[in-house]
Write an enzyme that holds these catalytic residues in place. Structure first.
Site, PDB file in Angstrom:
ATOM      1  N   HIS A 194      -4.152 -35.180  -8.122  1.00 30.18           N
ATOM      2  CA  HIS A 194      -3.996 -33.803  -7.604  1.00 30.18           C
ATOM      3  C   HIS A 194      -5.181 -32.875  -7.688  1.00 30.18           C
ATOM      4  CE1 HIS A 194      -2.438 -31.168 -10.909  1.00 30.18           C
ATOM      5  NE2 HIS A 194      -2.099 -32.617 -11.341  1.00 30.18           N
ATOM      6  N   CYS A 195      -5.268 -31.903  -7.067  1.00 33.60           N
ATOM      7  CA  CYS A 195      -6.071 -30.869  -7.380  1.00 33.60           C
ATOM      8  C   CYS A 195      -5.477 -29.393  -7.716  1.00 33.60           C
ATOM      9  CB  CYS A 195      -7.382 -30.669  -6.323  1.00 33.60           C
ATOM     10  SG  CYS A 195      -6.610 -30.135  -4.806  1.00 33.60           S
ATOM     11  N   ALA A 196      -5.915 -28.448  -7.342  1.00 28.55           N
ATOM     12  CA  ALA A 196      -5.271 -27.219  -7.398  1.00 28.55           C
ATOM     13  C   ALA A 196      -4.142 -27.074  -6.860  1.00 28.55           C
ATOM     14  CB  ALA A 196      -6.300 -25.955  -7.452  1.00 28.55           C
ATOM     15  N   ARG A 221      -3.403 -29.535  -3.858  1.00 23.03           N
ATOM     16  CA  ARG A 221      -3.199 -30.503  -3.051  1.00 23.03           C
ATOM     17  C   ARG A 221      -2.850 -31.939  -3.706  1.00 23.03           C
ATOM     18  NH1 ARG A 221      -8.723 -30.765  -0.709  1.00 23.03           N
ATOM     19  NH2 ARG A 221      -9.088 -29.259  -2.207  1.00 23.03           N
ATOM     20  N   ARG A 228     -12.546 -27.757 -11.262  1.00 22.49           N
ATOM     21  CA  ARG A 228     -11.190 -27.551 -10.811  1.00 22.49           C
ATOM     22  C   ARG A 228     -10.302 -27.429 -11.843  1.00 22.49           C
ATOM     23  NH1 ARG A 228      -7.831 -31.592 -10.983  1.00 22.49           N
ATOM     24  NH2 ARG A 228      -9.485 -33.218 -11.078  1.00 22.49           N
TER      25      ARG A 228
END
Length: 619
Positions: free
Chosen positions: A23-25, A27, A123
């Protein structure tokens, strides 16, 4: 949200279809075995999901927003994920490495990897940057009200209490190179603490204090006056590396290949000692003498170009930046610009890019507000939830990702309307003389407005961008007439399960399917839809796939890709497929192949469908 976690897994094809998850910030990033089985409409309708984004290479992203970490944990805690033997809890680096190993990611894979490197270097520290930007806003507000002096000028003698509050944001930005070095080194497969230690050398107080050494002398390098100190006869350039991000990125770019080389050369039983030691032995002086100064000069060079444009015409600059950002952000090009902003603050004492950038952000948020208005009017529950979360993340946090990926990139009609908002806001800022500055790096949201000088001009510009984009979306709508009719029918409960409704977004790929035994029908007149050349290629590909009798199903799952199911993969001749003009061939799983056809996948699927229909499979 546990029900939602289970629903997301089911909608992407079940735990068995998930090769890996990160996952990112905002999504969830799925690497799937077969992305064509994803039920996008079901994904988008799940409570807490703000939208989904199909990507190349069997990748699929689900926009969650600020709760992404919780949903990620809940998905990995599901029994079927925990028992599937890996993949679900892999790191983002492992996920992407596995994705690259599966096959080609496109014609410009190196560019994709470069922007991925930039994104993953920043990120993980977005939360710290966002928190620090709110401390900055508070200090700016106190300065505007006259409670304190110029808080951004280190020469200002602030009372100890206010100095302490000032330190609360400086702790992030001054030591940002160490954070970036850690993330970037980890991204390239090196020991992140080795990367941290290498960058820490040039940030030691004693290192920067050598500028006052009796042995220090001045020189002009690349048009800049710098301080040098001879170390064993070799000139060492002394810089203040606080807030610099180009040097750690460059350092990590060299450290990664070096680390892998040393691990290849050194026996495993002594790697723990000698790989870090030799890496540091090489990288510490290399960074101090060469890579660090190159990074400083490279960043300064890009900053000078932008500053020249701004000084030549603040009017043009105030228009170009808002109009460029909607295209830069999806590509990841905004990360280098963020680095320039930090460099400007360090060298100039202020930044001139964030003001025009705020115009883009608020045009983006205004378009989201327009979508929210229409969703509330038309009683579209799912879109209302998506837009509400995206708008809150934008106005309060200055984060555009939920709006961009959850809404704007899904509906083609939004971007032209958003760009008009960017243009109007940029024109107002330009007519007002441009030159809107801030003394620190902030996320452009409602909460950070006080951080900008020329407060009236900045507020008017971003307000106009927001209102214009919102009104245009409300007036012209973000949906096609067909999408609008479907949305209204769905809201009224009129869409039945067997109704072949059109996809909700313009980017959804239409699939043409042909199955054994006539499960999928070919068009009535396929020759009218495809050219002779396409039919000839389709015949070659079928032959290389083992003949029509070996092919069970063909789908056009994207504009450039065919999904082919075969009975026996041993009969597939990859060399023949490639020599027949296929840019890429990937075996996704036993019996399942993806053919990268370049363009017009639906045309090729139609041609192959006709030939399979003429010679039914399976007797």
């Amino acid at each position: 949200m546990s029900n939602s976690a289970q629903q997301i897994v089911d909608a992407v094809g079940g735990a068995g279809n998930i090769a890996s998850l990160s996952h990112c910030a905002t999504r969830l990033r799925f690497q799937l075995n077969d992305a064509s089985v994803v039920d996008a409409k079901t994904v988008d309708s799940i409570d807490g999901v703000m939208g989904s984004v199909p990507q190349a290479g069997e990748r699929y992203q689900v926009i969650i927003g600020g709760a992404v970490q919780s949903v990620y944990n809940q998905i990995n805690d599901l029994p079927e994920m925990a028992s599937r033997g890996g993949g679900g809890g892999q790191s983002a680096d492992d996920v992407k490495a596995a994705a690259r190993a599966q096959g080609p990611r496109g014609k410009f894979a190196w560019l994709d990897n470069f922007f991925e490197f930039l994104s993953d270097s920043f990120r993980p520290i977005l939360g710290a940057l966002l928190g620090a930007s709110l401390f900055i806003t508070f200090m700016a507000l106190m300065g505007t009200l006259g409670v304190i002096g110029n808080w951004a000028d280190p020469r200002t003698d602030l009372p100890p209490s206010w100095q302490f509050i000032n330190f609360m944001w400086q702790s992030v930005f001054i030591f940002l190179p160490l954070m970036v070095a850690y993330n970037a080194a980890k991204k390239v497969g090196a020991d992140p603490w080795v990367g941290f230690a290498v960058m820490a050398l040039v940030m030691l107080p004693g290192f920067s204090a050598m500028v006052d050494s009796p042995a220090a002398y001045q020189a002009n390098i690349a048009g800049s006056d710098v301080t040098l100190v001879d170390i064993f006869g070799i000139p060492l350039t002394i810089f203040n590396y606080g807030s610099q991000v180009f040097p750690p990125l460059l350092m990590a770019g060299v450290l990664g290949p070096l680390y892998k080389l040393l691990k290849h050369l050194i026996p495993e039983n002594v790697q723990l000692i000698f790989v870090p030691f030799l890496s540091m032995l090489i990288m510490l002086p290399l960074t101090a003498f060469l890579l660090g100064p190159i990074g400083v000069f490279a960043g300064a060079g890009v900053a000078n170009i932008l500053q020249t444009v701004n000084e030549f015409s603040p009017f043009i600059f105030a228009i170009i930046i808002p109009l460029a950002y909607p295209f830069m952000v999806p590509l990841g090009l905004h990360w280098p610009i963020n680095a320039i902003m930090l460099l400007n603050i360090q060298t100039l004492g202020f930044d001139y890019i964030q003001g025009p950038m705020g115009v883009w952000n608020f045009a983006c948020f205004g378009a989201t507000a327009g979508v929210l208005f229409l969703a509330m009017r038309d009683k579209e529950m799912q879109m209302r939830q998506t837009a509400t979360g995206a708008l809150a993340a934008g106005l309060l946090g200055g984060i555009s990702e939920p709006s961009l990926y959850g809404i704007h990139l899904r509906f083609k009609r939004i971007y032209p309307l958003l760009l008009v908002g960017c243009l109007v806001g940029g024109l107002i800022m330009g007519i007002g003389g441009g030159q809107v500055h801030t003394n620190a790096f902030v996320f452009t949201s409602l909460l950070t407005i006080p951080a900008f000088d020329r407060l009236g001009l900045y507020t008017l510009s971003i307000g106009a961008a927001f209102v214009v984009a919102m009104l245009l979306v409300i007036f012209f709508d973000y949906r096609t007439p067909e999408q609008r009719a479907e949305a209204k029918a769905a809201a009224a409960g009129q869409v039945e399960g067997g109704d072949p409704a059109k996809p909700q977004d313009d980017t959804a790929a239409a699939a043409t399917s042909v199955a054994a035994g006539g499960a999928g029908a070919a068009p009535a007149d396929p020759k009218a839809a495809v050219s002779d050349a396409e039919q000839a290629k389709a015949s070659q590909w079928l032959a290389a796939l083992g003949g029509p009798e070996n092919v069970s199903q063909v789908d056009a799952v994207a504009e450039t890709r065919l999904r082919v199911e075969v009975k026996d993969s041993a009969k597939v001749d990859e060399a023949a497929l490639k020599s027949a003009g296929l840019p890429g061939v990937v075996q996704v799983s036993p019996g399942l192949w993806h053919l990268v056809v370049g363009s017009d996948a639906s045309q090729y699927a139609t041609a192959m469908a006709a030939k399979l229909g003429a010679q039914p499979v399976g007797g």
